[in-house]
Design a protein around this motif. Sequence first.
Motif, PDB file in Angstrom:
ATOM      1  N   ALA A  88      10.929 -14.211  13.637  1.00 51.20           N
ATOM      2  CA  ALA A  88      11.261 -13.406  12.458  1.00 51.20           C
ATOM      3  C   ALA A  88      10.572 -12.046  12.576  1.00 51.20           C
ATOM      4  CB  ALA A  88      10.817 -14.122  11.186  1.00 51.20           C
ATOM      5  N   ASP A  89       9.339 -12.040  13.125  1.00 49.72           N
ATOM      6  CA  ASP A  89       8.619 -10.792  13.388  1.00 49.72           C
ATOM      7  C   ASP A  89       8.274 -10.741  14.884  1.00 49.72           C
ATOM      8  OD1 ASP A  89       7.341  -8.360  13.021  1.00 49.72           O
ATOM      9  OD2 ASP A  89       5.489  -9.246  12.237  1.00 49.72           O
ATOM     10  N   PHE A  90       9.224 -11.188  15.688  1.00 50.10           N
ATOM     11  CA  PHE A  90       9.130 -11.120  17.154  1.00 50.10           C
ATOM     12  C   PHE A  90       7.805 -11.666  17.702  1.00 50.10           C
ATOM     13  CE2 PHE A  90      12.376  -7.983  16.011  1.00 50.10           C
ATOM     14  CZ  PHE A  90      13.441  -8.700  16.558  1.00 50.10           C
TER      15      PHE A  90
ATOM     16  N   ASN B 229      -3.935 -14.524  10.594  1.00 47.05           N
ATOM     17  CA  ASN B 229      -3.780 -14.251   9.163  1.00 47.05           C
ATOM     18  C   ASN B 229      -2.656 -15.071   8.546  1.00 47.05           C
ATOM     19  OD1 ASN B 229      -4.238 -12.508   6.668  1.00 47.05           O
ATOM     20  ND2 ASN B 229      -2.064 -12.151   7.081  1.00 47.05           N
ATOM     21  N   HIS B 230      -1.621 -15.329   9.371  1.00 41.90           N
ATOM     22  CA  HIS B 230      -0.444 -16.020   8.849  1.00 41.90           C
ATOM     23  C   HIS B 230       0.171 -16.844   9.953  1.00 41.90           C
ATOM     24  CE1 HIS B 230       0.303 -11.796  10.029  1.00 41.90           C
ATOM     25  NE2 HIS B 230       1.237 -12.338  10.802  1.00 41.90           N
ATOM     26  N   THR B 231       0.977 -17.823   9.568  1.00 38.03           N
ATOM     27  CA  THR B 231       1.756 -18.575  10.554  1.00 38.03           C
ATOM     28  C   THR B 231       3.225 -18.279  10.280  1.00 38.03           C
ATOM     29  OG1 THR B 231       2.127 -20.513   9.155  1.00 38.03           O
ATOM     30  CG2 THR B 231       0.076 -20.481  10.434  1.00 38.03           C
TER      31      THR B 231
ATOM     32  N   PHE C  47      -9.297 -12.173  23.168  1.00 41.76           N
ATOM     33  CA  PHE C  47      -8.214 -12.049  22.188  1.00 41.76           C
ATOM     34  C   PHE C  47      -8.214 -10.673  21.545  1.00 41.76           C
ATOM     35  CE2 PHE C  47      -9.201 -16.601  22.166  1.00 41.76           C
ATOM     36  CZ  PHE C  47      -7.935 -17.125  22.405  1.00 41.76           C
ATOM     37  N   ARG C  48      -7.007 -10.232  21.254  1.00 45.01           N
ATOM     38  CA  ARG C  48      -6.808  -9.112  20.330  1.00 45.01           C
ATOM     39  C   ARG C  48      -6.376  -9.805  19.047  1.00 45.01           C
ATOM     40  NH1 ARG C  48      -2.094  -7.923  17.075  1.00 45.01           N
ATOM     41  NH2 ARG C  48      -2.016  -5.689  16.694  1.00 45.01           N
ATOM     42  N   VAL C  49      -7.158  -9.633  17.996  1.00 47.90           N
ATOM     43  CA  VAL C  49      -6.897 -10.379  16.768  1.00 47.90           C
ATOM     44  C   VAL C  49      -6.065  -9.539  15.806  1.00 47.90           C
ATOM     45  CG1 VAL C  49      -7.914 -11.718  14.902  1.00 47.90           C
ATOM     46  CG2 VAL C  49      -9.084 -11.572  17.108  1.00 47.90           C
ATOM     47  N   ASP C  50      -4.901 -10.071  15.493  1.00 45.82           N
ATOM     48  CA  ASP C  50      -3.955  -9.394  14.609  1.00 45.82           C
ATOM     49  C   ASP C  50      -4.555  -9.230  13.207  1.00 45.82           C
ATOM     50  OD1 ASP C  50      -1.083  -8.520  14.505  1.00 45.82           O
ATOM     51  OD2 ASP C  50      -0.992  -9.994  12.893  1.00 45.82           O
ATOM     52  N   VAL C  51      -4.331  -8.090  12.611  1.00 47.72           N
ATOM     53  CA  VAL C  51      -4.763  -7.726  11.235  1.00 47.72           C
ATOM     54  C   VAL C  51      -6.094  -8.375  10.823  1.00 47.72           C
ATOM     55  CG1 VAL C  51      -2.452  -7.089  10.454  1.00 47.72           C
ATOM     56  CG2 VAL C  51      -3.211  -9.420  10.079  1.00 47.72           C
TER      57      VAL C  51
ATOM     58  N   ASN D 171       0.846   1.964  20.364  1.00 47.85           N
ATOM     59  CA  ASN D 171       1.093   0.524  20.417  1.00 47.85           C
ATOM     60  C   ASN D 171       2.479   0.234  19.859  1.00 47.85           C
ATOM     61  OD1 ASN D 171       0.862   0.245  17.530  1.00 47.85           O
ATOM     62  ND2 ASN D 171      -1.368   0.160  17.746  1.00 47.85           N
ATOM     63  N   HIS D 172       2.803  -1.041  19.748  1.00 44.95           N
ATOM     64  CA  HIS D 172       4.157  -1.467  19.362  1.00 44.95           C
ATOM     65  C   HIS D 172       4.466  -1.238  17.889  1.00 44.95           C
ATOM     66  CE1 HIS D 172       1.437  -4.594  18.257  1.00 44.95           C
ATOM     67  NE2 HIS D 172       2.366  -5.221  17.590  1.00 44.95           N
ATOM     68  N   ASP D 173       3.512  -0.676  17.148  1.00 51.99           N
ATOM     69  CA  ASP D 173       3.745  -0.394  15.724  1.00 51.99           C
ATOM     70  C   ASP D 173       3.803   1.106  15.434  1.00 51.99           C
ATOM     71  OD1 ASP D 173       3.611  -3.141  15.114  1.00 51.99           O
ATOM     72  OD2 ASP D 173       1.433  -3.060  14.871  1.00 51.99           O
ATOM     73  N   GLN D 174       3.642   1.924  16.461  1.00 52.44           N
ATOM     74  CA  GLN D 174       3.548   3.382  16.254  1.00 52.44           C
ATOM     75  C   GLN D 174       4.596   4.094  17.087  1.00 52.44           C
ATOM     76  OE1 GLN D 174       1.335   4.392  14.097  1.00 52.44           O
ATOM     77  NE2 GLN D 174       0.189   2.465  13.940  1.00 52.44           N
TER      78      GLN D 174
ATOM     79  N   GLY E 210      11.195   1.099  10.670  1.00 58.08           N
ATOM     80  CA  GLY E 210      11.464   0.274  11.846  1.00 58.08           C
ATOM     81  C   GLY E 210      10.603   0.650  13.044  1.00 58.08           C
ATOM     82  N   ARG E 211      10.295  -0.339  13.879  1.00 58.89           N
ATOM     83  CA  ARG E 211       9.441  -0.112  15.051  1.00 58.89           C
ATOM     84  C   ARG E 211      10.176  -0.383  16.358  1.00 58.89           C
ATOM     85  NH1 ARG E 211       5.228  -4.329  12.782  1.00 58.89           N
ATOM     86  NH2 ARG E 211       7.257  -5.277  12.429  1.00 58.89           N
ATOM     87  N   ASP E 212      11.492  -0.538  16.276  1.00 60.62           N
ATOM     88  CA  ASP E 212      12.260  -0.814  17.499  1.00 60.62           C
ATOM     89  C   ASP E 212      12.149   0.320  18.513  1.00 60.62           C
ATOM     90  OD1 ASP E 212      13.496  -3.314  16.616  1.00 60.62           O
ATOM     91  OD2 ASP E 212      14.596  -2.051  15.204  1.00 60.62           O
TER      92      ASP E 212
HETATM   93  C1  NOJ Z   1       0.256  -6.286  13.197  1.00 63.52           C
HETATM   94  C2  NOJ Z   1       1.149  -6.331  14.393  1.00 63.52           C
HETATM   95  O1  NOJ Z   1       0.719  -5.380  15.322  1.00 63.52           O
HETATM   96  C3  NOJ Z   1       2.546  -6.089  13.888  1.00 63.52           C
HETATM   97  O2  NOJ Z   1       3.454  -5.880  14.931  1.00 63.52           O
HETATM   98  C4  NOJ Z   1       2.945  -7.269  13.047  1.00 63.52           C
HETATM   99  O3  NOJ Z   1       4.229  -7.048  12.487  1.00 63.52           O
HETATM  100  C5  NOJ Z   1       1.944  -7.481  11.914  1.00 63.52           C
HETATM  101  N1  NOJ Z   1       0.585  -7.387  12.352  1.00 63.52           N
HETATM  102  C6  NOJ Z   1       2.115  -8.855  11.315  1.00 63.52           C
HETATM  103  O4  NOJ Z   1       1.620  -9.816  12.198  1.00 63.52           O
END
Ligand code: NOJ
Length: 530
Positions: A60-62, A103-105, A205-209, A330-333, A391-393
């Motif tokens: 859902a969020d790749f 943070n989430h599953t 690990f790179r820990v998300d959020v 990164n993949h969000d910018q 969008g981040r595509d």
């Molecule tokens: C940060 C990630 O870098 C981002 O791609 C993702 O959508 C959110 N956290 C939620 O996990």
Amino acid sequence: MQTAPWWQTAVLYQVYPRSFQDANGDGVGDLQGILARLDSLVELGVDALWLSPIYPSPMADFGYDVANYCDVDPLFGSLADFDTLLEAAHARGLRLVLDLVPNHTSSQHPWFVASRSSRRDPHRDWYLWHDPAPGGGPPNNWTSHFGGSAWTLDQSTGQYYLHSFLPEQPDLNWRNPEVRAAIYSAMRFWLERGTAAGGRGVDGFRVDVLWLLIKDALFRDNPANPAWDGALLPLYTADRPEVHAIVGEMRSLLEEYGDRVLIGEIYLPLRNLMAYYGFDPASQSLRGAHLPFNFHLIHTPWQAEAIAQLVMTYEALLPPGAWPNWVLGNHDQHRLATRLGPYQIRTAAMLLLTLRGTPTLYYGDELGMPDGHLTPEQQRDPAGLRQPGAGRDAERTPMLWDGSPHAGFSPVEPWLPVHPEYPQTNANAQAMAPRSVLSLYRQLLRLRRAHPALHCGSVTTVSAQSGVLGYQRHQGEDHLQIYLNLTEELQSVTSPRGTILLTTILDGAGGAVEGTLYLEPGEGLLIQLG
Ligand code: NOJ
């Protein structure tokens, strides 16, 4: 003399697995694809890979919606493929860091399926459930990072659950010790070195959020943001003081395994960011993340004064013993080349690879690859589908390997379109062009490895004059001067005596300098002093 831990002298390289290399011909990148490209990363000269999530996921969020923390999604391969990749990486001296998403599953993770099945289920408290507000509706005003309320009503049990991102990404309750234990055991699964009983041996690990893990226990409303009409300040949903105990637990866990690295994704002002190093004044030691990601270069105006100020402030705020780090993409910018344009990507490369601290490079940036072009129908990112413009595509389009169809990424039409510039902008063509962006990155990475001043030295004399950013790096007998012309005009500086090691226009190395020096628009110089 004590040698520095590997993650201090290393250059990290982020791979977004869906878009790096497709080996099985389904249009999506995979682990065997990454394996096939390891040698090109060795040639580039990076030291460690960070893979965005590869776990089983409904996508859902790749992949940032994990349905099983201890396996590999079939789209990417198998655990056996992972072991092969890790072994091959280690054999080449490359470290491998995984993305941890605590943070989430996924809403399809068995923990959440159990949790939502009944208010009395033992997993109920693993997530953040709340009764509706007194008059009905969501319990409070918290919003999702992807737009709209952060709460979704579960009709059958009559309560709302919290999701800081998509409804398909329910937030775990990190106040629950069983949740902590479950995630920690997943970390051990990947950290443990290979034995007959399993085990893999990842390097960290790179820990998300990381800064979002704990939310206010009283679920108080976030206050209005006075600076931004209609927005809220994330006072009760981010950077809560209790989060530092969790970061400390993760650090201790990693330390049991020796030289592994804990990297935190943290978007916070510098002062708050520093707390994630976990400096403990009593023991004078660092108990937090080794590298709390420093994203400030991404949002600071590309001007010498602003960047000089950022470097000095960041360096001054670092707690004793803390090691700096820098990130440009990164993949969000949006991609660096799109944000800065063709001239400044070269100064950006020199800046990232000559500042003090561990740099993280985003795949494709070493080619100066710009944002991809997408029609509305080609958009896939849920963030963009929910909030137009978010969008981040564009920054996740396939790696450009060569001039063959689909840029050598895949034999078939990829999941996101290949950038139309690929016949010119691709790794193969640039490897053969001595003045290409890739050649610049390779030379910078070689020099960074060869010069102690660059990979472990101090930074001094940070200055900004007529749009030129300057600083020096020193270690032992190794003394370097860097000048970066961040303007689009010719500029001059007064340089100490030295020899040019590298210019970003890749012309003029070896020349002696002293006194007035001219820099072309967007030119950077690396000078050996003395
Ligand atoms: C940060 C990630 O870098 C981002 O791609 C993702 O959508 C959110 N956290 C939620 O996990």
